[in-house]
Design an enzyme around this catalytic site. Sequence first.
Site, short mmCIF file in Angstrom:
data_model
loop_
_atom_site.label_atom_id
_atom_site.label_comp_id
_atom_site.label_asym_id
_atom_site.label_seq_id
_atom_site.Cartn_x
_atom_site.Cartn_y
_atom_site.Cartn_z
N GLU C 281 0.83 -1.20 0.00
CA GLU C 281 0.00 0.00 0.00
C GLU C 281 0.87 1.26 0.00
OE1 GLU C 281 -4.14 -0.36 1.86
OE2 GLU C 281 -3.09 0.94 3.27
N CYS C 308 -8.46 -2.12 4.00
CA CYS C 308 -8.31 -3.29 4.88
C CYS C 308 -9.61 -3.73 5.51
CB CYS C 308 -7.37 -2.99 6.04
SG CYS C 308 -5.91 -2.14 5.58
N SER C 328 -7.40 1.89 -2.29
CA SER C 328 -6.19 1.14 -2.60
C SER C 328 -6.60 -0.20 -3.20
CB SER C 328 -5.41 0.90 -1.30
OG SER C 328 -4.53 -0.19 -1.47
N GLU C 375 -14.40 -13.30 -6.12
CA GLU C 375 -13.08 -13.03 -6.74
C GLU C 375 -11.91 -13.41 -5.84
OE1 GLU C 375 -15.33 -10.82 -5.80
OE2 GLU C 375 -14.45 -9.03 -4.90
N CYS C 524 -10.57 -2.07 14.43
CA CYS C 524 -10.86 -3.50 14.62
C CYS C 524 -11.06 -3.88 16.08
CB CYS C 524 -9.73 -4.34 14.03
SG CYS C 524 -9.44 -3.98 12.31
#
Lengths: 156, 387, 594
Positions: C281, C308, C328, C375, C524
């Site tokens: 990143e 993230c 990103s 994906e 988080c």
Amino acid sequence: MLEVANIIEAKIEQYGRERQALIPILQGIIADKNFIAKDDMVLIAKELDISAADVYGTASFFSFIEDERKGKYVIRVCKSITCDMKNRRGILASLEKELRIKLGETTHDNLFTLHDVNCIGLCDQGPAMLINDEPYTHLTVEKIPIILREKRNQKN
Amino acid sequence: MSNTKLKKVDIIFSPYSVAPYEILRWMMEKDKQDIIDNLIESGLRGRGGAGFPTGLKWKFMASEQGDEKYIICNADEGEPGTFKDRKLLVEVPRKVISGMAIAAFATNSTKGYIYLRAEYNSLIPSLKRELDVYHEYAAKFGLDFTIEIFSGAGAYVCGEETALIESMEGKRGEPRNKPPYPIQNGYKGKPTLVNNVETLASVSMVCRYGAEKYKSYGTDDQRGSKLFSLSGDSLKEGVHELELGMKISDFVEEFGDGDTKAVQIGGVAGFCIPRKKFHETVIGEGNTTGGATMIFNSSRSMYNVLHNYLDFFAEESCGQCTPCRVGTQQLLKGIEAVKSGDKPIAYLDDLVKLSRTMKITSKCGLGQSVTNSFSSIVENFKEEMHH
Amino acid sequence: MSKIKLTIDSQLIEVEQGVTILDAAKMINVNIPTLCHHEDLCVSGNCRVCVVEVAGRERLEASCATPAEEGMDILTNSAKIRNARKDVVSLLVSEHNTQCTTCYRNTNCELQDLAAEYNVDGDKYMSVLKPNIEIDKSSWSIEKDDSKCIRCQRCVRTCAELQHVNALTASHKGHEMKISTFMDLPFNEVVCTNCGQCVNHCPTGALTERRYFDNVWEAIGDPDKHVVMNTAPSVRVALGEMLGFEVGTRVTGKMVTAMRKMGADSILDTDFSADLTIIEEGNELLTRLKKALVDGDTSVKLPMITSCSPGWVKFIEHMFPEHLGHLSTCKSPQQMFGALTKTYYAEQKGLDPKDIVSVAIMPCAAKKYEANRPEMNDSGYRDIDAGLTTREFGLMIKQAGLDFKNLEDSDFDSIMGESSGAGVIFGATGGVMEAALRTAYAVVTGRDVPFENLNITAVRGTEGIRNASIKIEDCLPEWNFLEGVDLNVAVAHGLKNARIIMDEVAAGKSNYHFIEVMGCPGGCIGGGGQPIPTNAEIRAKRIEAIYEEDMSKPIRKSHENPEIVKIYKEFLGEPLGEKSHHLLHTHYRKRNRY
């Protein structure tokens, strides 16, 4: 029939592109289509920039805002106590028989939907009902077929 | 206890006796403070049911500052058994609208709404015509206060003023926590005065005839006249204007069919008075003043009556607070179980206690008032409640 | 603010005007039970459990919703109050599915606790639970069981106030009133970010994460499978709460031992791929800056925003589909880890990737959805086979019969088990930014960031949106184009704040170069998969623990992690190289906003 988008736009013009336009919008669509389709709720959400869930939460709160397809004429028979004392059950049975549907259902020709409703403020003139916005008072079992015939004829 | 014999009055529905919006014009020549003082002096209380002194409410409203201040006429008359506001809006809408305009003038409010219940949509065209007349005169008088109709969408609880405001804001009609009250924090967060239709029409009458004259009706405790929506087992169903402070016995004598077993006063949110208490009960004292009065004769099953009420409450609770949402379901299911024999008669006592819990714990007047009819019917007609 | 005096349970106290009775009582250690109340959310006052008596009033007042007033005389415990509370709790129980023994929230349920405390008589009121309620299991992340719902609307307020998503609403009224998605559609068909904050704020088992731990046990028991577990940075500072430790205790070593004892074949660290994320990143950012500043390439999107947090990623896909170019392209550490597990790790260990089961233990509900994005199979296999929450993991430790408190500490396995302090702080809001700055500054100038102990305090804290500006001076020659540039960065956490930041970006008014966004309040450590309860005080303690963990690490910068150096040398080649592009980067899709 009007385009839902046009109805929404007209109401937004009147009430502003804010959430307070929501109920007028819902009512505007109901007045034309008798119910609010799922896609129309999404469209409203988009126009007011609120979540579709919020539109649904408000719409489902109110008895006069339906989210399922209804007949052209929505019959609402008052079930409050004094109408009940004056044979609203008989009236309801008569409507069910004439329309060949049960409470909550819509006739096959999509002309009538039969609902009951809490007090409509006609207790001194019961039993009473609304057909769309119009009140019908002092109902008798005999009057029911006549009223329905009138409405059917209006269709043509 | 103060009381008076039943006396009929004929003010509120009397034909318009002055030029259109003449009362408003008179008031606009007065001092705003005087209008409010006069209203306080008249003793007029809110006619929606809660009975808060109207003049005092206006006084609080007048002291609120702000560029936007709203007056809302509460025409969400949903109480089963009530239809007086409908009649006022049909027959004398000018008195109601005058009341709103006077309120706006006296409290420096900027915009008015008539919150009309969906069930009364058929009244919209005639009301709009009268509003056109009003706006014409308001412009002539130089009063910058327009009034719109806001149509409700079918929810009894929206008669509660904060639920009404929530619904106007496009939200679910869930009553707010109070304080703050609408006077401080109402529609769109602005000062908002919500008055009932009859209250506003009464304001016009106070302004027309003066506080002294208005006050001469009724008793010391309850000033003025009041509209009663009368239905049920009576030959005189309809709206009656009566002086306040009469006993039920007088009422029944006048309006009953000779076989009256019980009288429901104040609608389903009010009390059910059995025959043995007709003489000791004064309407409006210790009960409610909304004016919905239903008469039941001895052919009626009070179980059916109560079942009908509870069905209504269980449907019309907004559902947000526990005691009201679940309590109404429990009361309904409970009387069914006692009727069918699944629960003993003594269970009714538990249910009455539950209804009292609902009274002291519910968030708004809806849940708080269920116990009125519930306990008065269960306790007075216990023998009708079991199989 | 003026002060007022009142009496609570005969005790005279002075409080600020506007304080609720509930909070006033708390100040003198009088506990009033609550259900619909949550410190994170606005006052609701709808459950009526917290009622108290105010002298002179017949009605009880909801203490959470009633401001204390001068001269009030309040009782919080009287016969009248106890009877009322018992009735209220009984009523809630009567509309509740009382099959507690089979409930995921059994023993961690606020209704259950209150029912026990008030000794509710289950027979007093008849059940009014609606029959035939179907559990919505349509989402990879969240399950909704209306039979357990007490209609407190905490989830509705969470989704609206904290997250500005409004996927949930109260619907209908009276006895029909319930909590709904739009038209009661299944969760996987509505605008939901899967963040799981509703789950974390639910007092009962009505909203839970979809659980996968049985599949993990199955894999562990299968001798042909090689189970790789990796744990996110924030798990180690919260897990202990479920297993007898004080809030804010770091249990990294015991956590590793527990996984080993549970039978996992390899215990690795998501912090490793957090470090890797920083390299990828950071280089992506520098590349974008170069294109914009040197090449004058106007197609380059700045600010660049972190990717993230899968709740955040789904949020931007729904709410700002025209601005996905700002994200990103880096996969999240979880997904980088998964992709490398089945390639690099398999290669190094001589394993057939088809036999590897990769299990990610996350503070998150959205990670489950992320793992199941179609994906996410660049390794040729599902990159991550199962995503577990901290809560599921805690439960597995209990199921394994481990005496967690007394476990020895041990270290992660290798490879992909080594991490720097920079990887650790990913768990707290501002951490990715700080980690990125530590590395980017060093890469560009050859020096450490000019902050004491590398602690970039400007981006730390719990303010919803924070920003900082760092002047880049004395660059190494190849980075000369950055000489004298003020690097403007911002940090936002909680989707409410993400929306504010994005509204600026969408309006073209954002002057930032780089923004870190985390979907959950606090980052988080406050994730939807973290132990319940989570609130501001608990989040603050977990954050503190994260920074302690950082300080305890010998290596504090991602690019100095030897395993990172090694993987580039042996496998990836260079940052943003072909292999990185294939395995570590992804693309996004536009979704509907309404």
